[in-house]
Scaffold this motif. Structure first.
Motif, short mmCIF file in Angstrom:
data_model
loop_
_atom_site.label_atom_id
_atom_site.label_comp_id
_atom_site.label_asym_id
_atom_site.label_seq_id
_atom_site.Cartn_x
_atom_site.Cartn_y
_atom_site.Cartn_z
N GLY A 84 0.79 -1.22 0.00
CA GLY A 84 0.00 0.00 0.00
C GLY A 84 0.82 1.27 0.00
O GLY A 84 0.47 2.24 -0.66
N SER A 85 1.93 1.28 0.74
CA SER A 85 2.77 2.48 0.78
C SER A 85 3.41 2.76 -0.57
O SER A 85 3.49 3.92 -1.00
CB SER A 85 3.86 2.33 1.85
N ASP A 86 3.89 1.70 -1.23
CA ASP A 86 4.50 1.89 -2.54
C ASP A 86 3.48 2.46 -3.53
O ASP A 86 3.77 3.40 -4.28
CB ASP A 86 5.06 0.57 -3.08
N LEU A 87 2.27 1.89 -3.51
CA LEU A 87 1.23 2.38 -4.42
C LEU A 87 0.83 3.81 -4.07
O LEU A 87 0.65 4.64 -4.97
CB LEU A 87 0.01 1.46 -4.37
N ALA A 88 0.72 4.11 -2.78
CA ALA A 88 0.36 5.47 -2.37
C ALA A 88 1.41 6.47 -2.83
O ALA A 88 1.07 7.58 -3.25
CB ALA A 88 0.16 5.53 -0.86
N ALA A 89 2.67 6.08 -2.76
CA ALA A 89 3.74 6.98 -3.22
C ALA A 89 3.62 7.22 -4.72
O ALA A 89 3.74 8.36 -5.19
CB ALA A 89 5.11 6.40 -2.88
N LEU A 90 3.36 6.17 -5.48
CA LEU A 90 3.21 6.33 -6.94
C LEU A 90 2.00 7.20 -7.27
O LEU A 90 2.07 8.06 -8.15
CB LEU A 90 3.10 4.97 -7.62
N ARG A 91 0.90 6.99 -6.54
CA ARG A 91 -0.29 7.81 -6.79
C ARG A 91 0.00 9.27 -6.48
O ARG A 91 -0.40 10.17 -7.24
CB ARG A 91 -1.47 7.31 -5.95
N MET A 92 0.72 9.53 -5.39
CA MET A 92 1.09 10.91 -5.05
C MET A 92 1.91 11.52 -6.17
O MET A 92 1.69 12.66 -6.58
CB MET A 92 1.88 10.94 -3.75
N LEU A 93 2.88 10.75 -6.68
CA LEU A 93 3.74 11.26 -7.75
C LEU A 93 2.94 11.57 -9.01
O LEU A 93 3.20 12.56 -9.69
CB LEU A 93 4.85 10.26 -8.05
N ILE A 94 1.96 10.74 -9.31
CA ILE A 94 1.12 10.98 -10.49
C ILE A 94 0.34 12.29 -10.33
O ILE A 94 0.31 13.13 -11.23
CB ILE A 94 0.16 9.80 -10.74
N VAL A 95 -0.28 12.47 -9.18
CA VAL A 95 -1.07 13.68 -8.94
C VAL A 95 -0.18 14.91 -9.01
O VAL A 95 -0.51 15.91 -9.68
CB VAL A 95 -1.80 13.59 -7.58
N ARG A 96 0.95 14.85 -8.33
CA ARG A 96 1.84 16.01 -8.31
C ARG A 96 2.42 16.30 -9.69
O ARG A 96 2.60 17.45 -10.07
CB ARG A 96 2.95 15.80 -7.28
N GLU A 97 2.70 15.24 -10.46
CA GLU A 97 3.20 15.43 -11.82
C GLU A 97 2.15 16.13 -12.68
O GLU A 97 2.45 17.04 -13.44
CB GLU A 97 3.57 14.08 -12.43
N GLN A 98 0.89 15.71 -12.53
CA GLN A 98 -0.18 16.33 -13.30
C GLN A 98 -0.37 17.79 -12.93
O GLN A 98 -0.83 18.58 -13.74
CB GLN A 98 -1.48 15.55 -13.11
N ARG A 99 0.00 18.16 -11.71
CA ARG A 99 -0.07 19.56 -11.27
C ARG A 99 1.19 20.34 -11.65
O ARG A 99 1.28 21.53 -11.38
CB ARG A 99 -0.25 19.63 -9.76
#
Length: 155
Positions: free
Chosen positions: A44-59
């Motif tokens: 879950g932590s690895d996936l949460a980190a990737l999701r955070m990176l995706i959101v921040r990249e899109q911003r």
């Protein structure tokens, strides 16, 4: 502990209905992420980190290892291990910060984007199809609502 809130007006009932919808949507997201964790064989932590990176990249925002640690509420040592795992699997790269040579940033790889698209592409198409039933103004309200909920939930 606060007393349970009981709607007493039509407006209160609308607010309650919206909160129930938010909870239901959150539950759906949790279930989708559970499937994604299994499909991508990661915790879950690895996936949460990737999701955070995706959101921040899109911003258009850079992400430091410290920001990942804070987002996940884990130690810097745990963050280092997490980033090592993600780098070893080809999902992230550590790079020098573009404006501060002393700092590092974490960026997604094309492989990570491809893996997410592979596992989420069909769901994303379905979500976009649902949005087609809404006007531009309605979608602006939905986006504003979700942004405001995000702000209300995060300290």
């Amino acid at each position: 502990m606060t007393d349970r809130w009981i709607p007493t007006t039509d407006r209160d009932q609308l607010v309650r209905d919206a909160l129930v919808a938010v909870r239901s949507f959150s539950d759906s997201m949790d279930r989708m992420h559970g499937v994604l964790r299994s499909d991508m064989d990661m915790n879950g932590s690895d996936l949460a980190a990737l999701r955070m990176l995706i959101v921040r990249e899109q911003r258009g925002e850079w992400v430091s290892p410290h920001e990942i640690a804070r987002h996940l509420a884990i130690s810097t040592a745990s963050t280092t291990k997490l980033l090592d795992r993600l780098a070893e699997r080809g999902h992230i790269e550590r790079r020098p910060h573009p404006a501060d040579r002393r700092a590092r940033i974490v960026v997604l790889t094309d492989r990570a984007r491809s893996d997410f698209f592979h596992h989420l592409g069909a769901r994303m198409v379905k979500m976009r199809d649902v949005m087609n039933a809404y006007t531009d103004d309605e979608l602006r309200v939905v986006a504003r609502f979700l942004d405001d909920m995000d702000d209300a939930m995060v300290d």
